[in-house]
Design an enzyme around this catalytic site. Structure first.
Site, short mmCIF file in Angstrom:
data_model
loop_
_atom_site.label_atom_id
_atom_site.label_comp_id
_atom_site.label_asym_id
_atom_site.label_seq_id
_atom_site.Cartn_x
_atom_site.Cartn_y
_atom_site.Cartn_z
N TRP A 1 0.82 -1.21 0.00
CA TRP A 1 0.00 0.00 0.00
C TRP A 1 0.85 1.26 0.00
O TRP A 1 0.51 2.25 -0.67
CB TRP A 1 -0.99 -0.03 1.16
CG TRP A 1 -2.04 -1.06 0.94
CD1 TRP A 1 -2.22 -2.22 1.62
CD2 TRP A 1 -3.04 -1.04 -0.09
NE1 TRP A 1 -3.27 -2.93 1.10
CE2 TRP A 1 -3.80 -2.23 0.04
CE3 TRP A 1 -3.37 -0.15 -1.11
CZ2 TRP A 1 -4.85 -2.55 -0.81
CZ3 TRP A 1 -4.43 -0.46 -1.95
CH2 TRP A 1 -5.16 -1.65 -1.80
N ASP B 1 -1.67 6.91 6.09
CA ASP B 1 -2.79 6.09 5.62
C ASP B 1 -3.12 5.08 6.71
O ASP B 1 -2.49 4.03 6.81
CB ASP B 1 -2.39 5.38 4.32
CG ASP B 1 -3.44 4.39 3.84
OD1 ASP B 1 -4.55 4.34 4.43
OD2 ASP B 1 -3.15 3.64 2.89
N LYS C 1 -12.71 -1.33 7.03
CA LYS C 1 -12.03 -2.24 7.94
C LYS C 1 -12.46 -2.01 9.39
O LYS C 1 -12.91 -2.93 10.04
CB LYS C 1 -10.51 -2.10 7.77
CG LYS C 1 -10.05 -2.34 6.33
CD LYS C 1 -8.60 -2.03 6.11
CE LYS C 1 -8.22 -2.02 4.65
NZ LYS C 1 -8.37 -3.32 3.99
#
Length: 361
Positions: A102, A172, A196
């Site tokens: 990511w 992030d 999530k």
């Protein structure tokens, strides 16, 4: 009801109490004689819902007044590009710390807009650790320093918050937001996809220091301007109202659990139980991540014999343990232990793992 324990990395499970409340309110919400997803986002009822969600989030994270809270559309991937568009002049330096897939994607998407450079990376070691804090330095002219506190795919997490000096720190937090207390004041911008620990996919939560909203950034349509969204209370366009409503229910649920300190203790207990089962399996299971960098949220592990993977997945699913297949980049298995996963689910998983190893060891 035949609900199972869902270990999906995202979209992930939601607290059952939240789903039950949403089910009860689905057809008629708050006396509106319609669903929350059917009413105007500019009406008094939904505005009150949105304001309450922001209020509860600010309480949970102790967000200071000089930070704006935005509820935006899109996932983190969209904002990999949108963040440099808002925070940096064309071609300005922007520094990135790389610890997994990511953070790599964030660096790649920023490339067209800024002089994006990796100033530290654990890629050479296979993304199984985090960079040493003494091994890198931020460029003085950088618009920001970006990092990913928790890598969902590789199961790597920072055990420290990077120091960026006068340069704004951008993080992030998609896969670890609200899993433990967080000092928001150390960051310039925090963003997180909802799917999530916040709610359903399609919503992105952003916490941004207000002075950063004043940056000129780059030429872009108004819809891509964070300052415009902040000015309109995240209602510059029609927001994902149902996702926002569900996020608000999750925030209330977290408060009912005792807040983030309480949820952090539960999360630590879940992770400790699973890692102990892996480490004490005499090599039947293996987690490749350096112990100091092990994620509390996402636990990848492999079996000593890959030929057993299919049987493990089939039998675990039959036992009511869902979505344990690892990401294709890593292979093996992955158990995601987000806030909504109860300790009972992790106990069921570790009992299955122990019995599976006994039968196939």
């Amino acid at each position: 009801m035949s609900r199972a324990f869902n270990f999906s990395a995202g979209p992930a499970g939601l607290p059952e109490a939240v789903l039950q409340q949403a089910q009860e309110e689905l057809l008629e919400w708050q006396g509106e004689r319609a669903s929350v997803m059917e009413i105007s986002h500019r009406g008094k009822a939904f505005i009150a819902c949105a304001e309450q969600a922001e209020h509860d989030l600010r309480k949970l994270l102790d967000v200071p007044p000089d930070y704006a809270v935005l509820f935006l559309q899109g996932g983190a991937t969209q904002h990999f590009a949108q963040i440099p568009m808002n925070l940096a002049a064309p071609g300005q330096a922007a520094d990135y710390l790389l610890t997994g897939s990511w953070s790599l994607k964030a660096l790649s998407e920023a490339g067209p807009y800024v002089d994006a450079q990796s100033i530290a990376s654990s890629e050479g070691d296979g993304f199984v650790d985090i960079p040493d804090a003494q091994a890198w330095s931020v460029r003085a002219d950088a618009a920001y320093l970006h990092y990913t506190p928790n890598e969902t795919i590789h199961g790597v997490a920072y055990d420290y918050v990077p120091e960026a000096g006068a340069v704004p720190l951008v993080a992030d937090y998609s896969s670890s937001i609200l899993s433990a207390p967080l000092d928001v004041r150390r960051f310039g911008l925090i963003y997180a996809g909802a799917q999530k620990n916040i709610g359903p996919s399609g919503l992105l939560l952003m916490i941004i220091r207000r002075d950063l909203l004043e940056r000129t950034g780059q030429a872009r349509a108004r819809i891509f301007q964070y300052a415009a969204h902040a000015k309109e209370g995240s209602m510059l366009n029609t927001p994902p109202t149902f996702a926002w409503y569900l996020a608000g229910l999750v925030f209330k649920w977290l408060k009912q659990q005792g807040g983030l300190s309480a949820i952090a203790r539960i999360n630590a207990e879940k992770a400790e139980l699973l890692y102990r089962t892996i480490d004490e399996s005499a090599g039947f299971y293996r987690n490749p991540v350096a112990k100091r960098a092990r994620s509390v949220m996402n636990v990848p592990f492999t079996l000593h014999d890959p030929e057993l993977d299919v049987a493990f997945l089939e039998q675990s699913k039959a036992a009511g343990l869902l979505a344990l297949k690892g990401h294709k980049l890593v292979g093996g298995m992955r158990a995601s232990l987000y806030n909504a996963m109860p300790l009972a689910g992790v106990k069921a998983l570790t009992e299955f793992m122990t019995e599976f190893a006994r039968r196939h060891g």
